[in-house]
Design an enzyme around this catalytic site. Structure first.
Site, PDB file in Angstrom:
ATOM      1  N   GLY A   1       7.570   5.891  -5.398  1.00 45.09           N
ATOM      2  CA  GLY A   1       6.805   4.763  -5.910  1.00 45.09           C
ATOM      3  C   GLY A   1       7.578   3.563  -6.395  1.00 45.09           C
TER       4      GLY A   1
ATOM      5  CD  GLU B   1       7.379  13.896  -3.366  1.00 45.64           C
ATOM      6  OE1 GLU B   1       6.413  13.116  -3.462  1.00 45.64           O
ATOM      7  OE2 GLU B   1       7.227  15.112  -3.207  1.00 45.64           O
TER       8      GLU B   1
ATOM      9  NE  ARG C   1       6.636   0.250  -1.328  1.00 41.53           N
ATOM     10  CZ  ARG C   1       5.514   0.074  -0.615  1.00 41.53           C
ATOM     11  NH1 ARG C   1       5.477  -0.837   0.318  1.00 41.53           N
ATOM     12  NH2 ARG C   1       4.438   0.788  -0.878  1.00 41.53           N
TER      13      ARG C   1
ATOM     14  CB  CYS D   1      -9.202  -9.909  19.392  1.00 44.06           C
ATOM     15  SG  CYS D   1     -10.781 -10.730  19.524  1.00 44.06           S
ATOM     16  CD  GLU D   2      -9.846  -6.800  13.729  1.00 41.80           C
ATOM     17  OE1 GLU D   2     -10.210  -7.043  12.569  1.00 41.80           O
ATOM     18  OE2 GLU D   2      -9.893  -5.677  14.255  1.00 41.80           O
TER      19      GLU D   2
HETATM   20  N1  LLP Z   1       5.305  10.979  -2.415  1.00 44.49           N
HETATM   21  C1  LLP Z   1       3.991  11.023  -2.154  1.00 44.49           C
HETATM   22  C2  LLP Z   1       3.251  12.255  -2.431  1.00 44.49           C
HETATM   23  C3  LLP Z   1       3.341   9.906  -1.618  1.00 44.49           C
HETATM   24  O1  LLP Z   1       2.030   9.956  -1.375  1.00 44.49           O
HETATM   25  C4  LLP Z   1       4.093   8.736  -1.337  1.00 44.49           C
HETATM   26  C5  LLP Z   1       3.458   7.563  -0.761  1.00 44.49           C
HETATM   27  C6  LLP Z   1       5.470   8.739  -1.615  1.00 44.49           C
HETATM   28  C7  LLP Z   1       6.037   9.885  -2.156  1.00 44.49           C
HETATM   29  C8  LLP Z   1       6.368   7.569  -1.337  1.00 44.49           C
HETATM   30  O2  LLP Z   1       6.033   6.443  -2.050  1.00 44.49           O
HETATM   31  P1  LLP Z   1       7.001   5.167  -2.000  1.00 44.49           P
HETATM   32  O3  LLP Z   1       8.305   5.534  -2.676  1.00 44.49           O
HETATM   33  O4  LLP Z   1       7.229   4.824  -0.581  1.00 44.49           O
HETATM   34  O5  LLP Z   1       6.257   4.140  -2.731  1.00 44.49           O
HETATM   35  N2  LLP Z   1       1.224   2.291   3.234  1.00 44.49           N
HETATM   36  C9  LLP Z   1       1.369   1.797   1.877  1.00 44.49           C
HETATM   37  C10 LLP Z   1       2.032   2.817   0.980  1.00 44.49           C
HETATM   38  C11 LLP Z   1       1.336   4.153   0.931  1.00 44.49           C
HETATM   39  C12 LLP Z   1       2.096   5.156   0.135  1.00 44.49           C
HETATM   40  C13 LLP Z   1       1.476   6.505   0.199  1.00 44.49           C
HETATM   41  N3  LLP Z   1       2.207   7.520  -0.489  1.00 44.49           N
HETATM   42  C14 LLP Z   1       2.147   0.484   1.909  1.00 44.49           C
HETATM   43  O6  LLP Z   1       2.485   0.020   2.985  1.00 44.49           O
HETATM   44  O7  LLP Z   1       2.387  -0.119   0.866  1.00 44.49           O
END
Ligand code: LLP
Length: 432
Positions: A243, A285, A288, A354-355
Site C-alpha cells: 500500500g 506485500e 506499486r 471509442c469512449e
Molecule cells: N496485498 C494485497 C492483499 C493487495 O490486495 C494489494 C493490492 C497489495 C498487497 C499491493 O498493494 P500496493 O503496494 O501495490 O499498493 N489497480 C489499482 C490498485 C489495486 C490494488 C489492489 N491490491 C491501481 O492501479 O491503483
C-alpha cells in the site's frame, strides 16, 4: 519535475537508464512499455533493507498483481523476493520465476475449489478470507493427505487516505474477516484437521502517501495477534500487506520512503509483539512501490485537434493504461522527443478507444506537439500492462526490459492471430 534516477533528459530526448526512448520507440514500434530492471531491483532492496535495518525478521512479498510479467517476477526472485499471489495464474508464474512455495501467500476473497487444491498441492500458505473458505480448504487438504498453513485476512476497519476504489480495509470492504470475528475464526481453525493457523494478515489499501495509517494497522494487528496467541495459536508471521504510494504528481506529491514507513511502523510492531510475548516474522506485500516508477509507456501522436480542448490523439489509451479512467489517476506526461522544450500549450492526451473517458491526461502544460511526436507516460509499471485489455480488438503492445546497456523484449506485441487464438466458430455458422 523530479525525475527518478533512472530517467534523464539527454539531447532533448527522454532516456530510461542508458536508453533513448525515441530510439526504442523506433525499434520496437508504439505503443510500447519500457521497464528498467535495475530500478525494480533497487526498489526491492530499498524496501527490504529499510525494514530489516530495524527488524531482521522481515520478508518482502511482491504483490504480483501489480506487474505479472515473468521477467519482472524473475528479477525479483533473483533478489530473493517472495510474492503475494491472488490467483492460480499468479501462483504458478511466481513458482515458475523461481520463488519458493514458502515465500508465497495465496490471497483472495473468492477462491475456487481448484485454487484451494492448487495451494495445497504446491505447499503454499493461504490467506483465508471467510469461514466458508476455511472449511473448504480443510476438506481439500484432508483429501490430499496434507497440512496447509494459513493466515486469516483481517478487515481492520480502518479509513485510509486514498481513492475509495483502492481502500481495502474499510469496515464496508469485501475483504477480510471483521476484526470482532477474528478470535472465533482462529478457534474454528484450531479445530480443523488439516489446517494449521500460523499467521495473520491485512491490507489496508493502496497508493497511501502517509505512513501513519500503516502504524495504526500494525497496532490493530498486533493487538489481534495477542488475542489469537492467547487462544493457543503459535503465530509465526504477521503480514501487514502493501500500500505504500508513489509520488505520481512528481512536483507536488509527498514521497514517503520505505525508511519512513519502517520508522513509523516497526516501533509499533515491536511494542505490539513484545506485549503479545511473541516474535513472529513481519511480512509486507508492496506492489506499486517496487515497480511503479520503473516503467514508461510510450505512445505516438497520431494527430492534434483544436476543439473544446487541445486533444493530442495518441496510439495508447485505457486499453493499455486504465488507471486514469478507472481511478482518476494522475500520471506525468512528457514529450519524449522534445523533453527539454518549454511548456507552451495546455493539452489533453486522448487515446484511440471509442469512449469519451479515454483520456490519459487532461489539460497539461506541454511543449508544442505535432503528429509523429512521442509521448511518455511516467510511472506506468504498476497496474499498467497488468490491467491492459484487448478492448476495441486492439492488440496489447510489447514490453521491453532494459538493464545497463542491454535491452530485450520481455513480451512481444500481440498480432491479429493472437486476437483470434481463443476464438471458436460455432458449428451452425458454417451452414450460413
Ligand atoms: N496485498 C494485497 C492483499 C493487495 O490486495 C494489494 C493490492 C497489495 C498487497 C499491493 O498493494 P500496493 O503496494 O501495490 O499498493 N489497480 C489499482 C490498485 C489495486 C490494488 C489492489 N491490491 C491501481 O492501479 O491503483
Amino acid at each position: 519535475m523530479r525525475l527518478p534516477p533512472h530517467l534523464s533528459v539527454r539531447n532533448g530526448h527522454l532516456h530510461i537508464g542508458a536508453h533513448d526512448t525515441v530510439a526504442l520507440a523506433r525499434r520496437y514500434g508504439t505503443p510500447l512499455y519500457v521497464t528498467d530492471e535495475e530500478r525494480v531491483r533497487a526498489n526491492y532492496r530499498e524496501y527490504r533493507d529499510a525494514l530489516q535495518a530495524r527488524y531482521p525478521r522481515v520478508k518482502v512479498l511482491f504483490a504480483a498483481k501489480a506487474n505479472g510479467n515473468p521477467a519482472i517476477l524473475r528479477a525479483l526472485a533473483l533478489e530473493g523476493a517472495g510474492a503475494d499471489v491472488f490467483s492460480a495464474g499468479e501462483l504458478l508464474l511466481a513458482l515458475r520465476a523461481g520463488m519458493a512455495p514458502g515465500d508465497l501467500l495465496f490471497n483472495g476473497s473468492s477462491k475456487s475449489p481448484s485454487d484451494l487444491a492448487l495451494a495445497v498441492e504446491k505447499g503454499v500458505r493461504v490467506s483465508v478470507d471467510s469461514l466458508d473458505e476455511l472449511r473448504q480448504l480443510d476438506r481439500a487438504a484432508t483429501e490430499a493427505g496434507r497440512e496447509v498453513e494459513i493466515a486469516f485476512r483481517v478487515n481492520p476497519a480502518l479509513e485510509v487516505p486514498t481513492h475509495p476504489k483502492i481502500a481495502t480495509g474499510l469496515a464496508t470492504s469485501k475483504f477480510g474477516i471483521p476484526h470482532g470475528q477474528v478470535p472465533d475464526a482462529y478457534r474454528a481453525a484450531l479445530s480443523c484437521r488439516s489446517v494449521v493457523p500460523t499467521g495473520i494478515h491485512c491490507h489496508i489499501g493502496s497508493q497511501i502517501l502517509e505512513v501513519k495509517p500503516f502504524a495504526e494497522a500494525a497496532a490493530v494487528m498486533t493487538r489481534l495477534a495477542a488475542a489469537v496467541t492467547d487462544l493457543g495459536v503459535p503465530l509465526t508471521f504477521i503480514d501487514l500487506g502493501g500500500g505504500l504510494g508513489i509520488p505520481y504528481h512528481r512536483t507536488t506529491d509527498p514521497a514517503p520512503t520505505p525508511g519512513d514507513y519502517a520508522a513509523e511502523v516497526i516501533p509499533v510492531f515491536l511494542q505490539g509483539v513484545r506485549d503479545a510475548g511473541i516474535s513472529p516474522e513481519l511480512w509486507v506485500e508492496p506492489g506499486r512501490y517496487l515497480v511503479g516508477d520503473s516503467t514508461v509507456l510510450l505512445a505516438r501522436v497520431n494527430s492534434v485537434k483544436e476543439a473544446h480542448a487541445r486533444f493530442v490523439n495518441v496510439d495508447a489509451g485505457f486499453n493499455l493504461l486504465v488507471r486514469p479512467v478507472m481511478y482518476d489517476a494522475y500520471h506525468e506526461i512528457m514529450v519524449a522527443n522534445r523533453a527539454d522544450s518549454p511548456a507552451a500549450q495546455s493539452s489533453s492526451i486522448a487515446g484511440p478507444i471509442c469512449e469519451t473517458g479515454d483520456l490519459l491526461a487532461r489539460d497539461r502544460a506541454l511543449p508544442r506537439v505535432q503528429a509523429g511526436d512521442l509521448i511518455a507516460v511516467l510511472d506506468a509499471g504498476a497496474y499498467g500492462f497488468a490491467m491492459a485489455s484487448q478492448y476495441n480488438q486492439r492488440c496489447r503492445c510489447p514490453e521491453v526490459l532494459v538493464r545497463g546497456k542491454e535491452e530485450a523484449l520481455m513480451r512481444r506485441g500481440e498480432t491479429l492471430d493472437d486476437l483470434l487464438a481463443t476464438a471458436e466458430e460455432p458449428p451452425w455458422q458454417h451452414r450460413g
